[in-house]
Design a protein around this motif. Sequence first.
Motif, mmCIF file in Angstrom:
data_model
loop_
_atom_site.group_PDB
_atom_site.id
_atom_site.type_symbol
_atom_site.label_atom_id
_atom_site.label_comp_id
_atom_site.label_asym_id
_atom_site.label_seq_id
_atom_site.Cartn_x
_atom_site.Cartn_y
_atom_site.Cartn_z
ATOM 1 N N GLY A 2 0.790 -1.224 0.000
ATOM 2 C CA GLY A 2 0.000 0.000 0.000
ATOM 3 C C GLY A 2 0.818 1.267 0.000
ATOM 4 O O GLY A 2 0.276 2.358 -0.162
ATOM 5 N N LEU A 3 2.145 1.149 0.152
ATOM 6 C CA LEU A 3 3.010 2.318 0.225
ATOM 7 C C LEU A 3 3.418 2.806 -1.162
ATOM 8 O O LEU A 3 3.361 2.047 -2.138
ATOM 9 C CB LEU A 3 4.272 1.971 1.027
ATOM 10 N N PRO A 4 3.856 4.061 -1.281
ATOM 11 C CA PRO A 4 4.392 4.550 -2.558
ATOM 12 C C PRO A 4 5.559 3.690 -3.031
ATOM 13 O O PRO A 4 6.243 3.044 -2.224
ATOM 14 C CB PRO A 4 4.846 5.980 -2.234
ATOM 15 N N LEU A 5 5.805 3.719 -4.322
ATOM 16 C CA LEU A 5 6.753 2.806 -4.957
ATOM 17 C C LEU A 5 8.124 2.807 -4.283
ATOM 18 O O LEU A 5 8.633 1.755 -3.894
ATOM 19 C CB LEU A 5 6.884 3.158 -6.441
ATOM 20 N N SER A 6 8.748 3.967 -4.148
ATOM 21 C CA SER A 6 10.107 3.986 -3.595
ATOM 22 C C SER A 6 10.128 3.568 -2.132
ATOM 23 O O SER A 6 11.080 2.923 -1.684
ATOM 24 C CB SER A 6 10.731 5.371 -3.759
ATOM 25 N N TRP A 7 9.093 3.908 -1.382
ATOM 26 C CA TRP A 7 9.034 3.512 0.027
ATOM 27 C C TRP A 7 8.964 1.999 0.165
ATOM 28 O O TRP A 7 9.701 1.401 0.948
ATOM 29 C CB TRP A 7 7.828 4.149 0.719
ATOM 30 N N ARG A 8 8.040 1.373 -0.573
ATOM 31 C CA ARG A 8 7.857 -0.068 -0.391
ATOM 32 C C ARG A 8 9.084 -0.837 -0.855
ATOM 33 O O ARG A 8 9.460 -1.839 -0.252
ATOM 34 C CB ARG A 8 6.593 -0.552 -1.108
ATOM 35 N N ARG A 9 9.734 -0.375 -1.905
ATOM 36 C CA ARG A 9 10.896 -1.102 -2.401
ATOM 37 C C ARG A 9 12.098 -0.943 -1.476
ATOM 38 O O ARG A 9 12.848 -1.897 -1.250
ATOM 39 C CB ARG A 9 11.227 -0.652 -3.819
ATOM 40 N N ARG A 10 12.301 0.242 -0.941
ATOM 41 C CA ARG A 10 13.425 0.429 -0.019
ATOM 42 C C ARG A 10 13.201 -0.318 1.289
ATOM 43 O O ARG A 10 14.128 -0.918 1.842
ATOM 44 C CB ARG A 10 13.644 1.918 0.233
ATOM 45 N N LEU A 11 11.968 -0.297 1.786
ATOM 46 C CA LEU A 11 11.680 -1.035 3.015
ATOM 47 C C LEU A 11 11.826 -2.533 2.797
ATOM 48 O O LEU A 11 12.329 -3.256 3.671
ATOM 49 C CB LEU A 11 10.272 -0.701 3.511
ATOM 50 N N LEU A 12 11.401 -3.014 1.639
ATOM 51 C CA LEU A 12 11.572 -4.432 1.333
ATOM 52 C C LEU A 12 13.051 -4.800 1.317
ATOM 53 O O LEU A 12 13.448 -5.839 1.860
ATOM 54 C CB LEU A 12 10.940 -4.764 -0.020
ATOM 55 N N ARG A 13 13.883 -3.951 0.710
ATOM 56 C CA ARG A 13 15.320 -4.224 0.682
ATOM 57 C C ARG A 13 15.879 -4.294 2.103
ATOM 58 O O ARG A 13 16.691 -5.170 2.427
ATOM 59 C CB ARG A 13 16.051 -3.173 -0.145
ATOM 60 N N LEU A 14 15.453 -3.373 2.952
ATOM 61 C CA LEU A 14 15.930 -3.377 4.337
ATOM 62 C C LEU A 14 15.522 -4.658 5.063
ATOM 63 O O LEU A 14 16.315 -5.254 5.799
ATOM 64 C CB LEU A 14 15.377 -2.158 5.085
ATOM 65 N N ILE A 15 14.275 -5.092 4.832
ATOM 66 C CA ILE A 15 13.787 -6.311 5.488
ATOM 67 C C ILE A 15 14.590 -7.524 5.026
ATOM 68 O O ILE A 15 15.063 -8.336 5.842
ATOM 69 C CB ILE A 15 12.284 -6.512 5.202
ATOM 70 N N LEU A 16 14.764 -7.650 3.721
ATOM 71 C CA LEU A 16 15.483 -8.815 3.200
ATOM 72 C C LEU A 16 16.960 -8.781 3.576
ATOM 73 O O LEU A 16 17.560 -9.825 3.875
ATOM 74 C CB LEU A 16 15.320 -8.886 1.682
ATOM 75 N N THR A 17 17.550 -7.587 3.575
ATOM 76 C CA THR A 17 18.947 -7.468 3.988
ATOM 77 C C THR A 17 19.105 -7.863 5.457
ATOM 78 O O THR A 17 20.043 -8.581 5.831
ATOM 79 C CB THR A 17 19.458 -6.034 3.774
ATOM 80 N N GLY A 18 18.165 -7.412 6.278
ATOM 81 C CA GLY A 18 18.208 -7.767 7.698
ATOM 82 C C GLY A 18 18.074 -9.250 7.922
ATOM 83 O O GLY A 18 18.801 -9.843 8.745
ATOM 84 N N ARG A 19 17.175 -9.887 7.185
ATOM 85 C CA ARG A 19 17.001 -11.324 7.340
ATOM 86 C C ARG A 19 18.235 -12.087 6.857
ATOM 87 O O ARG A 19 18.638 -13.095 7.456
ATOM 88 C CB ARG A 19 15.763 -11.781 6.570
ATOM 89 N N GLY A 20 18.842 -11.584 5.769
ATOM 90 C CA GLY A 20 20.047 -12.236 5.275
ATOM 91 C C GLY A 20 21.192 -12.125 6.260
ATOM 92 O O GLY A 20 21.941 -13.083 6.483
ATOM 93 N N LEU A 21 21.331 -10.944 6.875
ATOM 94 C CA LEU A 21 22.383 -10.742 7.867
ATOM 95 C C LEU A 21 22.164 -11.642 9.080
ATOM 96 O O LEU A 21 23.109 -12.256 9.595
ATOM 97 C CB LEU A 21 22.415 -9.278 8.295
ATOM 98 N N ALA A 22 20.899 -11.722 9.532
ATOM 99 C CA ALA A 22 20.600 -12.586 10.677
ATOM 100 C C ALA A 22 20.931 -14.041 10.363
ATOM 101 O O ALA A 22 21.467 -14.776 11.212
ATOM 102 C CB ALA A 22 19.131 -12.444 11.057
ATOM 103 N N ALA A 23 20.641 -14.470 9.123
ATOM 104 C CA ALA A 23 20.946 -15.854 8.744
ATOM 105 C C ALA A 23 22.448 -16.104 8.739
ATOM 106 O O ALA A 23 22.920 -17.156 9.195
ATOM 107 C CB ALA A 23 20.351 -16.150 7.365
ATOM 108 N N ARG A 24 23.234 -15.136 8.239
ATOM 109 C CA ARG A 24 24.690 -15.317 8.217
ATOM 110 C C ARG A 24 25.264 -15.350 9.625
ATOM 111 O O ARG A 24 26.208 -16.102 9.894
ATOM 112 C CB ARG A 24 25.329 -14.201 7.394
ATOM 113 N N LEU A 25 24.710 -14.536 10.525
ATOM 114 C CA LEU A 25 25.183 -14.543 11.905
ATOM 115 C C LEU A 25 24.928 -15.889 12.577
ATOM 116 O O LEU A 25 25.646 -16.283 13.503
ATOM 117 C CB LEU A 25 24.521 -13.417 12.706
ATOM 118 N N ARG A 26 23.880 -16.573 12.094
ATOM 119 C CA ARG A 26 23.586 -17.906 12.624
ATOM 120 C C ARG A 26 24.338 -18.994 11.864
ATOM 121 O O ARG A 26 24.110 -20.174 12.065
ATOM 122 C CB ARG A 26 22.083 -18.175 12.570
ATOM 123 N N GLY A 27 25.195 -18.555 10.920
ATOM 124 C CA GLY A 27 25.983 -19.516 10.156
ATOM 125 C C GLY A 27 25.217 -20.164 9.032
ATOM 126 O O GLY A 27 25.619 -21.223 8.537
#
Length: 318
Positions: A16-41
């Motif tokens: 429901g967010l404007p284009l640039s907002w939703r895409r940047r927030l999605l990148r942050l979410i996926l980057t955060g999840r990827g970092l958490a996965a790497r920290l867990r090995g």
Amino acid sequence: MTMPPRIPWTYARLAGLPLSWRRRLLRLILTGRGLAARLRGRRRDTGFAATFESVLRLPRREALRLSAQAHHHDVATELEWCALHRRPVDAILRDMERVTVTAPEIMERVAAGGRPVILAPLHMGAYVLGLATLMTRYFPGRPMLVLRQRDDMAMETAVIERLREIGTDVRFLTVGERADFLSAVRFAQKGAVIVVFCDLAPAYGAPAEMPMFGLPFRFAFGTDTLARLTGATVVPLATTMGDHGDTVSVSQPFEVRSSAPDERAMVAGIMRRHLQAAIAGRPDQWHLWPSLADYLPSSASVQANSPAGGEAPQSLAA
């Protein structure tokens, strides 16, 4: 009742967010999840690394990087389908303002001619938003006819039909018989802008050899016949996504004068170069890697694997 794309609750909220907002927030979410996965090995291949290594001849590290980008793009694409399904018309129009066309002078010239037009996109990026932008900017008042070989994708149909709400008369034609093909010719002659995806698998009909990346690729290729019968100008396209907007890359238009084998070969060569340039330029954004085996003979040796979790990305073929 048409259902929206099946994506996680968080991503549905982002839609429901404007284009640039939703895409940047999605990148942050996926980057955060990827970092958490790497920290867990847990560093794992997200699905396409072996394919990119084999087809694009990339080193393992680069293939893994592109594979991660492809996974991001798959999620972002589902988010964009959901956004088109849910956002109000005025919000979609604001999103369209963030679409850049690389050669507007070509589109203006093609539109001004008043002749039939065939748009030939790939299944890349948020292609529906790109097509909507082209129609409203360059072909206002002209209907759009989307050719397809099947009609069982209710969600995609519902999303594309939303273009009617922004002033584009969208129609679908399921082409299976000669009479159906002739209907497309009549639509084009009456001024419709025809959309024919240029990266369909050869099983869709009239296959042509279009070798790419050193492999014997074949694609469905009826565009030359349709262009010849309608006198249409064919405009090859490719849409790519970014965090702040989309880009519709326009290749040089062409016409088809005859059915001679040498002209068909010439036109197939034009489309082959367009396909290879688009896919090589942003391999992470081509939606049809999971169907790679459909484009190659059984004798071709290519690693065609699926994304993590064992599920191929949702088919986006129109």
